[in-house]
Each structure stands twice: as C-alpha cells, then as structure tokens.
Design a protein around this motif. Structure first.
Motif, PDB file in Angstrom:
ATOM      1  N   SER A   1       0.822  -1.227   0.000  1.00 54.18           N
ATOM      2  CA  SER A   1       0.000   0.000   0.000  1.00 54.18           C
ATOM      3  C   SER A   1       0.847   1.265   0.000  1.00 54.18           C
ATOM      4  CB  SER A   1      -0.950   0.018   1.198  1.00 54.18           C
ATOM      5  OG  SER A   1      -1.709  -1.144   1.267  1.00 54.18           O
ATOM      6  N   LYS A   2       1.831   1.322  -0.889  1.00 56.20           N
ATOM      7  CA  LYS A   2       2.757   2.457  -0.936  1.00 56.20           C
ATOM      8  C   LYS A   2       2.022   3.754  -1.263  1.00 56.20           C
ATOM      9  CE  LYS A   2       7.212   3.730  -2.900  1.00 56.20           C
ATOM     10  NZ  LYS A   2       8.311   3.261  -3.752  1.00 56.20           N
ATOM     11  N   LYS A   3       2.307   4.786  -0.459  1.00 57.09           N
ATOM     12  CA  LYS A   3       1.712   6.110  -0.643  1.00 57.09           C
ATOM     13  C   LYS A   3       2.805   7.162  -0.567  1.00 57.09           C
ATOM     14  CE  LYS A   3      -0.857   4.767   2.822  1.00 57.09           C
ATOM     15  NZ  LYS A   3      -0.603   3.360   2.688  1.00 57.09           N
ATOM     16  N   VAL A   4       2.736   8.165  -1.458  1.00 54.96           N
ATOM     17  CA  VAL A   4       3.739   9.221  -1.500  1.00 54.96           C
ATOM     18  C   VAL A   4       3.014  10.558  -1.664  1.00 54.96           C
ATOM     19  CG1 VAL A   4       5.797  10.082  -2.683  1.00 54.96           C
ATOM     20  CG2 VAL A   4       5.352   7.639  -2.629  1.00 54.96           C
ATOM     21  N   VAL A   5       3.473  11.582  -0.940  1.00 54.60           N
ATOM     22  CA  VAL A   5       2.897  12.927  -1.056  1.00 54.60           C
ATOM     23  C   VAL A   5       3.951  13.842  -1.684  1.00 54.60           C
ATOM     24  CG1 VAL A   5       1.798  14.846   0.155  1.00 54.60           C
ATOM     25  CG2 VAL A   5       1.452  12.508   0.969  1.00 54.60           C
ATOM     26  N   MET A   6       3.564  14.491  -2.786  1.00 56.15           N
ATOM     27  CA  MET A   6       4.479  15.321  -3.564  1.00 56.15           C
ATOM     28  C   MET A   6       3.966  16.757  -3.629  1.00 56.15           C
ATOM     29  SD  MET A   6       6.359  12.699  -4.519  1.00 56.15           S
ATOM     30  CE  MET A   6       7.418  13.142  -5.863  1.00 56.15           C
ATOM     31  N   GLN A   7       4.825  17.639  -4.114  1.00 54.26           N
ATOM     32  CA  GLN A   7       4.478  19.057  -4.265  1.00 54.26           C
ATOM     33  C   GLN A   7       4.112  19.369  -5.718  1.00 54.26           C
ATOM     34  OE1 GLN A   7       7.439  21.778  -2.654  1.00 54.26           O
ATOM     35  NE2 GLN A   7       8.202  20.159  -1.300  1.00 54.26           N
ATOM     36  N   GLY A   8       2.954  20.002  -5.880  1.00 56.26           N
ATOM     37  CA  GLY A   8       2.552  20.515  -7.187  1.00 56.26           C
ATOM     38  C   GLY A   8       2.606  22.033  -7.148  1.00 56.26           C
ATOM     39  N   SER A   9       2.900  22.668  -8.264  1.00 55.87           N
ATOM     40  CA  SER A   9       3.089  24.117  -8.287  1.00 55.87           C
ATOM     41  C   SER A   9       1.807  24.894  -8.044  1.00 55.87           C
ATOM     42  CB  SER A   9       3.664  24.566  -9.629  1.00 55.87           C
ATOM     43  OG  SER A   9       4.843  23.870  -9.909  1.00 55.87           O
ATOM     44  N   ASN A  10       0.762  24.541  -8.820  1.00 54.23           N
ATOM     45  CA  ASN A  10      -0.483  25.308  -8.779  1.00 54.23           C
ATOM     46  C   ASN A  10      -1.593  24.483  -9.419  1.00 54.23           C
ATOM     47  OD1 ASN A  10      -0.025  25.537 -11.602  1.00 54.23           O
ATOM     48  ND2 ASN A  10       1.167  27.410 -11.265  1.00 54.23           N
ATOM     49  N   THR A  11      -2.759  25.080  -9.540  1.00 52.92           N
ATOM     50  CA  THR A  11      -3.905  24.365 -10.118  1.00 52.92           C
ATOM     51  C   THR A  11      -3.616  23.900 -11.545  1.00 52.92           C
ATOM     52  OG1 THR A  11      -5.459  25.572  -8.734  1.00 52.92           O
ATOM     53  CG2 THR A  11      -6.355  24.559 -10.713  1.00 52.92           C
ATOM     54  N   ALA A  12      -3.043  24.767 -12.362  1.00 51.89           N
ATOM     55  CA  ALA A  12      -2.740  24.397 -13.748  1.00 51.89           C
ATOM     56  C   ALA A  12      -1.817  23.176 -13.791  1.00 51.89           C
ATOM     57  CB  ALA A  12      -2.109  25.573 -14.487  1.00 51.89           C
ATOM     58  N   HIS A  13      -0.862  23.115 -12.875  1.00 45.40           N
ATOM     59  CA  HIS A  13       0.072  21.993 -12.812  1.00 45.40           C
ATOM     60  C   HIS A  13      -0.665  20.710 -12.469  1.00 45.40           C
ATOM     61  CE1 HIS A  13       3.893  20.113 -10.874  1.00 45.40           C
ATOM     62  NE2 HIS A  13       3.836  19.815 -12.148  1.00 45.40           N
ATOM     63  N   LEU A  14      -1.578  20.775 -11.485  1.00 38.97           N
ATOM     64  CA  LEU A  14      -2.359  19.597 -11.103  1.00 38.97           C
ATOM     65  C   LEU A  14      -3.199  19.103 -12.280  1.00 38.97           C
ATOM     66  CD1 LEU A  14      -1.398  20.317  -8.230  1.00 38.97           C
ATOM     67  CD2 LEU A  14      -3.703  19.830  -7.431  1.00 38.97           C
ATOM     68  N   LEU A  15      -3.819  20.032 -12.997  1.00 39.19           N
ATOM     69  CA  LEU A  15      -4.647  19.660 -14.154  1.00 39.19           C
ATOM     70  C   LEU A  15      -3.805  19.040 -15.269  1.00 39.19           C
ATOM     71  CD1 LEU A  15      -7.020  22.764 -14.226  1.00 39.19           C
ATOM     72  CD2 LEU A  15      -7.620  20.420 -13.540  1.00 39.19           C
ATOM     73  N   GLU A  16      -2.594  19.570 -15.457  1.00 40.52           N
ATOM     74  CA  GLU A  16      -1.676  19.026 -16.462  1.00 40.52           C
ATOM     75  C   GLU A  16      -1.268  17.590 -16.110  1.00 40.52           C
ATOM     76  OE1 GLU A  16       2.943  19.962 -17.369  1.00 40.52           O
ATOM     77  OE2 GLU A  16       1.615  21.710 -17.455  1.00 40.52           O
ATOM     78  N   LEU A  17      -0.942  17.384 -14.834  1.00 41.65           N
ATOM     79  CA  LEU A  17      -0.569  16.041 -14.375  1.00 41.65           C
ATOM     80  C   LEU A  17      -1.738  15.069 -14.509  1.00 41.65           C
ATOM     81  CD1 LEU A  17       1.453  16.996 -11.166  1.00 41.65           C
ATOM     82  CD2 LEU A  17       2.390  16.089 -13.305  1.00 41.65           C
TER      83      LEU A  17
END
Length: 187
Positions: free
Chosen positions: A122-138
């Motif tokens: 059950s591997k889980k990782v928390v990462m940093q996204g720049s902004n909303t546009a970055h999250l949508l791109e990912l």
C-alpha cells in the motif's frame, strides 16, 4: 522468563511450529504482512527479527519480474500555491485517498489494481505541485496513460476558497506512474 511464541498450524515440516511473538511484532512494525513475517521467521529459525527482515526484503528483491510482481503506488500531489496549513493538507490528502479509492471501484482492472496495491505494501507518496494548472496538467497526462485519478475540489469551509483544486490523487504501477510524478519533490 521464557520467550512467548505464536503457533502456526499445518505447516509442511510438522503439525505446529512456533514463531517468536516479539520478533513477529517487530516485523509487523516494519509493515511486513503477518503471514510473510511468520514465514520469514520460520525460514530463519527465529534467530532474530533482523534476520527475518533481511530474508523477507531479499526475497522481494529477487522475485522474478512478472506481471504479478509489479509494485503499485498511490501518489498525492498537493497544490503548493494555496499555502494550506499542515492540518488542511492532511485533511485534503485524506479526501483525495477516499475519492481515489471510490474511483478505483468503477472498473474491474482498477479494482484489481487496488487489490494488488493493498497486498504489496500500500505504498503512498505525497508530492508538491506548483499550482492548479500543474495539477490539471498532471491529471491529463495520467489519464492519457489510463491511470485512475481523483482531483479534490475544496468545499471552502475553512482555509481555501470554494472550488479550488487542493490535491490530485493518482494510482498506478510504480514505473508508469513515475512518468507522471517522478520529477516532483516530496512534500
């Protein structure tokens, strides 16, 4: 004081074999599944928790690379542009985990992925996204790879404005998922 033991019934070598309960607990604290921990202790003759852990992790590393041996992980990408407090981030990641798990129930292949993920640590990782546009791109990239995603939209009851995208949750086979989130920094 003699050490306490847990009995395993019906093993091949005899009707019952004992596993040191203290060592078993130490292995469980390393997130080694109980049955795997018991087997590792039996194979190393209860010498120590360290020996059993080494056996378990070496066995994992040496398993053949087949479809059944793929490692899956869940990744949470936090929108760092929102300057959320620690508690808010934790809550939003919780929402993302629950939302993604619900999404995983929508397709047989995703349910199977969730099962494999659950049974491979059950591997889980928390990462940093720049902004909303970055999250949508990912999210778009992940979806193009047929990976399940869930994007949290905040209700706006505490620190963030209603409708803001706070966390993107994704799941998939580790190497494939790294194509989407591998360049991000850990939170």
């Amino acid at each position: 004081n003699s050490p306490s033991f847990v009995t395993m019934e019906g093993t091949e070598q005899s009707d019952s074999q004992e596993v040191n309960a203290v060592y078993l607990q130490q292995l469980r604290e390393l997130d080694i599944p109980e049955e795997a921990a018991k087997q590792a202790l039996l194979h190393t003759r209860n010498v120590s928790a360290e020996e059993a852990a080494m056996y378990y992790f070496n066995k994992l590393e040496n398993e053949e690379e087949g479809d059944d041996d793929l490692i899956f992980k869940m990744v949470f990408v936090v929108n760092m542009d929102l300057s959320m407090g620690v508690g808010k981030v934790a809550t939003q990641v919780g929402h993302a985990a629950v939302g993604l798990y619900q999404v995983l129930q929508e397709k047989n292949s995703w349910r199977e992925m969730a099962w494999k993920w659950d049974h491979t640590g059950s591997k889980k990782v928390v990462m940093q996204g720049s902004n909303t546009a970055h999250l949508l791109e990912l999210q778009a990239l992940a979806m193009s790879l047929s990976l399940p995603t869930y994007l949290v939209q905040d209700a706006g009851q505490t620190q963030a404005e209603p409708g803001l995208h706070t966390v993107l949750a994704l799941m998939g086979e580790e190497e494939l998922l790294n194509n989407v989130t591998g360049s991000l920094q850990l939170l």
